[in-house]
Enzyme design. Structure first.
Site, mmCIF file in Angstrom:
data_model
loop_
_atom_site.group_PDB
_atom_site.id
_atom_site.type_symbol
_atom_site.label_atom_id
_atom_site.label_comp_id
_atom_site.label_asym_id
_atom_site.label_seq_id
_atom_site.Cartn_x
_atom_site.Cartn_y
_atom_site.Cartn_z
ATOM 1 N N TYR A 144 -10.259 93.935 66.184
ATOM 2 C CA TYR A 144 -10.636 93.389 65.014
ATOM 3 C C TYR A 144 -12.052 93.852 64.701
ATOM 4 O O TYR A 144 -12.902 93.714 65.404
ATOM 5 C CB TYR A 144 -10.546 91.969 64.806
ATOM 6 C CG TYR A 144 -11.056 91.514 63.544
ATOM 7 C CD1 TYR A 144 -12.057 90.654 63.336
ATOM 8 C CD2 TYR A 144 -10.139 91.512 62.281
ATOM 9 C CE1 TYR A 144 -12.750 90.269 62.323
ATOM 10 C CE2 TYR A 144 -10.448 90.983 61.190
ATOM 11 C CZ TYR A 144 -11.505 90.197 61.119
ATOM 12 O OH TYR A 144 -12.019 89.637 59.898
ATOM 13 N N ASP A 239 -18.038 99.194 68.275
ATOM 14 C CA ASP A 239 -18.383 97.882 67.467
ATOM 15 C C ASP A 239 -18.787 96.954 68.391
ATOM 16 O O ASP A 239 -18.060 96.315 69.115
ATOM 17 C CB ASP A 239 -16.968 97.554 66.977
ATOM 18 C CG ASP A 239 -17.014 96.287 66.004
ATOM 19 O OD1 ASP A 239 -16.085 95.774 65.446
ATOM 20 O OD2 ASP A 239 -18.106 95.797 66.096
ATOM 21 N N LYS A 267 -23.523 88.955 64.609
ATOM 22 C CA LYS A 267 -23.609 87.751 65.240
ATOM 23 C C LYS A 267 -25.093 87.332 65.952
ATOM 24 O O LYS A 267 -25.842 86.952 65.337
ATOM 25 C CB LYS A 267 -22.537 87.687 66.321
ATOM 26 C CG LYS A 267 -21.132 87.662 65.449
ATOM 27 C CD LYS A 267 -19.851 87.894 66.750
ATOM 28 C CE LYS A 267 -18.812 88.126 65.951
ATOM 29 N NZ LYS A 267 -17.964 86.894 65.522
#
Ligand code: KE4
Length: 431
Positions: A144, A239, A267
């Site tokens: 994802y 990623d 994050k």
């Protein structure tokens, strides 16, 4: 435990917010119960609006590497707020943040700040296409990378919970250039390159998959991707929205010694504020507006308050490398404790881990890719989640998410989680 306030809030929330939540995974649909609503957190503890306190293994899905409400995040924020919080023109702290990131990640000669991981990956894909002049790119099933159209194809995280690995609303046109390979399977990548010669702009990969539970890369997988993309003239995009500054200060690229062309971050770099970033060599980044033809922008990109909280966090991590050792040791103890409990109870389960991120799958099959993940018994996970919640441990409310240990997790909390994991597995083994 009483969850009446959470349940009432959820009922109220559903009137004004779709599904009652601002991000699907928060709805707890996968574990078939109304969600709990957070009231406050401190260290490794989270307390819900009913006053129930849990050892938190969600940690905001990764940002809270120092735990909840660490004073480190907030140092100097009041003074900044007294001066203002956003300007729409450049600020010095954005330069400090860029220097902090590019120093930690030598592959990133330059970095552009954005407001989420989704923006970071969406922009990185556009940049790769603009730089190479090619349209297609490869992602991996179960990975994802946020919810931009082209990346919502056979994706992970909440899309697995809601059975929408390729979302409604994503047009065939938006998805047609997205090619999907199998994680940890270099041959599946080679086949796509062979079938699309000279057409693939890049390969985007979670260097440690964290959105189908946790699936670490097999030895040689990342290096193999590096060699394949170099040979095919495509860009390798790591990623690292989860793994950046988590699995090591230098991220997965530092941990595994594989250098991507582009990296996305998020994050942790925001210290809990909405921050994403993407970067790479100057020759590629020079394609971005205002210097180059690839447009990308953001009203609040590099917001000074978010930069300050991010810089506070990264500065602390840089100055305290022992944080990583401690997190790794605690996550390793949790893994060992879970494995001992699995062996003792005979429950069909397996644990994957990389540094401070791990996952407990209810399957006795090895979990090396999406197909392996899908052998998990999600009904059993649901029963397990509820038992652990009642015992005061907030595990991820989905089999398809990761367990995050922070620097704030105490040995006592880890030990109690292991003890209650044993009780839960015994109960599952009994019926
Ligand atoms: P955001 O747009 O949610 O900030 O980041 C998207 C993203 C990109 N890349 C990776 C590797 C990610 O894990 C994410 C987001 N992760 C999920 C948790 N698995 C976010 C939680 C949620 O959707 O609420």
């Amino acid at each position: 435990m009483n969850h009446s306030q959470s349940t009432a809030l959820f009922k109220r929330a559903k009137k004004s917010i779709p599904g009652g939540v601002n991000s699907p995974v928060r709805a707890f649909a996968s574990v078939e119960m109304p969600p709990i609503f957070a009231d406050h957190g401190k260290g490794d503890q989270l307390t819900d609006v009913d006053g129930n306190t849990y050892t938190d293994y969600i940690c905001s899905w990764g940002p809270l590497i120092l735990g909840h409400a660490s004073p480190v995040y907030y140092e100097g924020i009041d003074a900044m707020l007294a001066k203002g919080d956003t300007y729409g023109i450049a600020t010095a702290i954005e330069v400090e943040m860029a220097e902090m990131i590019t120093e930690a990640y030598p592959s990133m000669e330059q970095v552009r700040m954005v407001n989420s991981g989704t923006e970071a990956t969406m922009s990185a894909i556009r940049l790769a296409r603009g730089y190479t002049g090619r349209d297609k790119f490869i992602k991996f099933e179960g990975c994802y990378h946020g919810h931009s159209d082209a990346l919502l194809v056979k994706s992970g995280s909440g899309t697995l919970t809601f059975g929408t690995p390729t979302s409604a609303g994503v047009t065939a046109g938006a998805a047609k250039d997205t090619l999907v390979a199998t994680y940890n399977d270099l041959h599946s990548v080679q086949v796509l390159f062979d079938e699309n010669p000279g057409e693939i702009a890049g390969v985007i990969v979670e260097p440690v998959a964290g959105n189908m539970g946790v699936v670490p890369p097999d030895a040689g997988f990342l290096q193999g991707l590096r060699e394949l993309t170099t040979q095919e003239g495509a860009l390798l995009i790591f990623d690292e929205v989860i793994t950046g500054f988590r699995v090591a200060y230098q991220g997965a690229q530092g941990l595994f010694g594989v250098t991507p062309d582009l990296t996305t971050l998020g994050k942790i770099i925001g210290g809990g504020m909405p921050v994403g970033a993407f970067g790479g060599p100057k020759k590629i980044m020079a394609c971005l507006a205002p210097e180059g033809p690839v447009y990308q922008a953001g009203t609040l990109s590099g917001n000074p308050i978010a930069m300050k909280m991010g810089l506070n966090t990264l500065t602390y991590l840089k100055q305290h490398p022992e944080v990583y050792t401690a997190m790794d040791e605690r996550a390793a103890r949790l893994e060992a404790g879970f494995n001992a409990n699995i062996a003792a109870t005979g429950v069909k389960a397996t644990v994957n881990r990389c540094a401070g991120m791990s996952a407990l799958f209810f399957t006795d099959q090895p979990v090396k890719n999406f197909a392996g993940v899908m052998t998990s018994d999600t009904a059993m996970y649901t029963r397990y989640f509820k038992m652990m919640l009642e015992a005061g441990h907030l595990m991820p409310p989905s089999q398809f998410e990761g367990i995050f240990v922070s620097a704030a997790h105490s040995d006592a909390a880890i030990d109690k989680t292991i003890a209650d994991n044993r009780k839960a597995l015994e109960a599952l083994a009994a019926n």
